[in-house]
Design a protein around this motif. Structure first.
Motif, PDB file in Angstrom:
ATOM      1  N   VAL A 147       0.842  -1.206   0.000  1.00  0.00           N
ATOM      2  CA  VAL A 147       0.000   0.000   0.000  1.00  0.00           C
ATOM      3  C   VAL A 147       0.871   1.248   0.000  1.00  0.00           C
ATOM      4  O   VAL A 147       0.642   2.186  -0.772  1.00  0.00           O
ATOM      5  CB  VAL A 147      -0.951   0.004   1.214  1.00  0.00           C
ATOM      6  CG1 VAL A 147      -1.704   1.336   1.300  1.00  0.00           C
ATOM      7  CG2 VAL A 147      -1.946  -1.148   1.127  1.00  0.00           C
ATOM      8  N   ILE A 148       1.876   1.272   0.853  1.00  0.00           N
ATOM      9  CA  ILE A 148       2.768   2.441   0.937  1.00  0.00           C
ATOM     10  C   ILE A 148       3.629   2.548  -0.316  1.00  0.00           C
ATOM     11  O   ILE A 148       3.816   3.637  -0.876  1.00  0.00           O
ATOM     12  CB  ILE A 148       3.650   2.350   2.192  1.00  0.00           C
ATOM     13  CG1 ILE A 148       2.803   2.250   3.460  1.00  0.00           C
ATOM     14  CG2 ILE A 148       4.596   3.547   2.256  1.00  0.00           C
ATOM     15  CD1 ILE A 148       1.851   3.413   3.667  1.00  0.00           C
ATOM     16  N   LYS A 149       4.165   1.418  -0.776  1.00  0.00           N
ATOM     17  CA  LYS A 149       5.019   1.421  -1.957  1.00  0.00           C
ATOM     18  C   LYS A 149       4.292   1.954  -3.186  1.00  0.00           C
ATOM     19  O   LYS A 149       4.882   2.640  -4.030  1.00  0.00           O
ATOM     20  CB  LYS A 149       5.528   0.005  -2.239  1.00  0.00           C
ATOM     21  CG  LYS A 149       6.674  -0.450  -1.365  1.00  0.00           C
ATOM     22  CD  LYS A 149       7.989   0.183  -1.817  1.00  0.00           C
ATOM     23  CE  LYS A 149       9.174  -0.391  -1.098  1.00  0.00           C
ATOM     24  NZ  LYS A 149      10.456   0.215  -1.570  1.00  0.00           N
ATOM     25  N   TRP A 150       3.014   1.641  -3.312  1.00  0.00           N
ATOM     26  CA  TRP A 150       2.272   2.019  -4.510  1.00  0.00           C
ATOM     27  C   TRP A 150       1.703   3.432  -4.448  1.00  0.00           C
ATOM     28  O   TRP A 150       1.100   3.904  -5.398  1.00  0.00           O
ATOM     29  CB  TRP A 150       1.154   1.014  -4.758  1.00  0.00           C
ATOM     30  CG  TRP A 150       1.666  -0.341  -5.157  1.00  0.00           C
ATOM     31  CD1 TRP A 150       2.959  -0.657  -5.513  1.00  0.00           C
ATOM     32  CD2 TRP A 150       0.929  -1.561  -5.238  1.00  0.00           C
ATOM     33  NE1 TRP A 150       3.066  -1.989  -5.811  1.00  0.00           N
ATOM     34  CE2 TRP A 150       1.847  -2.575  -5.658  1.00  0.00           C
ATOM     35  CE3 TRP A 150      -0.406  -1.900  -5.017  1.00  0.00           C
ATOM     36  CZ2 TRP A 150       1.438  -3.894  -5.842  1.00  0.00           C
ATOM     37  CZ3 TRP A 150      -0.802  -3.219  -5.198  1.00  0.00           C
ATOM     38  CH2 TRP A 150       0.108  -4.204  -5.611  1.00  0.00           C
ATOM     39  N   GLN A 151       1.935   4.125  -3.321  1.00  0.00           N
ATOM     40  CA  GLN A 151       1.388   5.472  -3.200  1.00  0.00           C
ATOM     41  C   GLN A 151       2.226   6.520  -3.927  1.00  0.00           C
ATOM     42  O   GLN A 151       1.707   7.561  -4.324  1.00  0.00           O
ATOM     43  CB  GLN A 151       1.248   5.855  -1.721  1.00  0.00           C
ATOM     44  CG  GLN A 151       0.093   5.150  -1.036  1.00  0.00           C
ATOM     45  CD  GLN A 151      -0.107   5.614   0.388  1.00  0.00           C
ATOM     46  OE1 GLN A 151       0.811   6.149   1.012  1.00  0.00           O
ATOM     47  NE2 GLN A 151      -1.302   5.416   0.912  1.00  0.00           N
ATOM     48  N   GLU A 152       3.504   6.266  -4.099  1.00  0.00           N
ATOM     49  CA  GLU A 152       4.379   7.260  -4.721  1.00  0.00           C
ATOM     50  C   GLU A 152       4.239   7.220  -6.236  1.00  0.00           C
ATOM     51  O   GLU A 152       4.539   6.199  -6.866  1.00  0.00           O
ATOM     52  CB  GLU A 152       5.836   6.999  -4.330  1.00  0.00           C
ATOM     53  CG  GLU A 152       6.779   8.051  -4.874  1.00  0.00           C
ATOM     54  CD  GLU A 152       8.226   7.780  -4.484  1.00  0.00           C
ATOM     55  OE1 GLU A 152       9.114   8.355  -5.149  1.00  0.00           O
ATOM     56  OE2 GLU A 152       8.460   6.999  -3.530  1.00  0.00           O
TER      57      GLU A 152
END
Length: 311
Positions: A146-151
């Motif tokens: 989830v965090i990785k795909w936010q950027e």
């Protein structure tokens, strides 16, 4: 499967792809997650239709055979509420049951909270009641998908190393495990995939080809925006209360239960503060894709719940 009918319905200027089987006044609307599409509900649609219900599954905007909004970067999870309400109105459905999987659970519950007169009940799989906002992402490991795909740009670069079919294979395989996919500091999510790992036994090459053909049409641009890049955006909804009956089906091996605080949120009773009329069912050995992994069990629980609402 050959009896499932396909059409397009226009919602706020976008043509959304709709799959439908069955007839009657009692309708069930299925809402997919990621990396899913309407096809993820194939087992449930047929079972529900055979039980006397009208079963409808559609591709959210930007997914599969549905059109993309003109400015995808401005879209958020609450736009999917418009998709649901628009489909329901266009198909002249009165108070359906909403069934949401993964992120599809979020707009399902928002509709129930804000428009209780529009739904009979809610069933969710893999994700309990939650709203978009900082709390939805604050306890996630920094290397989680989830965090990785936010950027912006990072996931596109990661995905760009593979063809669409390989991406779906990788994600389905990784997300079928009982641990949250978490990448190291110098890794991306696709680096976690082991090429020697076979597809789950309940997910065939034909299924993979079907998913891939749909994502080849839509790509991943909108999917990365909604839900991942807008999951932490405040919904603006305060003191939500879901008064309709609800059912949560969780696989005991679902990696979501490993998210910080999630197991306690579900089992402590805190969840029922928002959804007081809630039943919770755990399926032993069930993964995040429990509805595809154990379709007969899931179908039984869904139809049992539907019949209780009808009587």
């Amino acid at each position: 499967m050959e009896n499932i009918q396909h059409s397009h319905v226009e919602v706020k200027g976008l043509k959304l792809h709709v799959a439908e089987i069955g007839s009657g006044q009692n309708a069930v609307v299925f809402l997919h997650g990621f990396p899913e599409i309407w096809y993820t509900w194939r087992h449930q649609m047929i079972a529900v239709a055979n039980a006397g219900y009208r079963a409808i599954a559609f591709d959210f905007r930007g997914y599969g055979l549905s059109e993309h909004p003109a400015e995808a970067e401005k879209a958020n999870l609450l736009d999917l509420v418009d998709d649901i309400l628009g489909i329901v109105d266009s198909l002249s459905i009165s108070k359906p049951v909403l069934v949401g999987k993964d992120f599809g659970a979020i707009p399902a519950y928002v509709v129930a909270a804000l428009h209780p007169d529009k739904v009979t009940s809610v069933i969710t799989l893999g994700v309990p009641f939650m709203l978009p906002g900082p709390a939805a992402v604050e306890n996630l490991p920094k290397g989680s998908y989830v965090i990785k795909w936010q950027e912006p740009g990072k996931a596109e670069e990661d995905f760009g190393r593979f063809d669409v079919k390989s991406i779906i294979r990788n994600i389905y395989t990784l997300f079928s495990g009982s641990e949250i996919p978490v990448a190291g500091d110098n890794q991306e999510i696709m680096d976690l995939y082991n090429p020697s790992t076979p597809l789950p036994p309940w997910f065939s090459e034909k299924d993979l080809t079907t998913y891939a053909s749909l994502y080849e049409k839509s790509g991943f641009r909108f999917a990365l925006q909604v839900p991942y890049r807008t999951l932490g955006v405040d919904s603006g909804i305060r003191d939500p209360n879901v008064t309709v009956p609800a059912l949560l089906i969780m696989g005991d091996k679902d990696y979501v239960l490993k998210t910080s605080g999630m197991k306690d949120y579900i089992r402590s009773g805190a969840l029922k503060h928002f959804v007081p009329d809630l039943d919770i069912i755990y399926i032993s050995e069930g993964s995040h894709f429990v509805h595809e992994q154990f379709p007969e069990k899931v179908n039984h629980f869904i139809i049992e719940f539907l019949n209780k609402q009808r009587t």
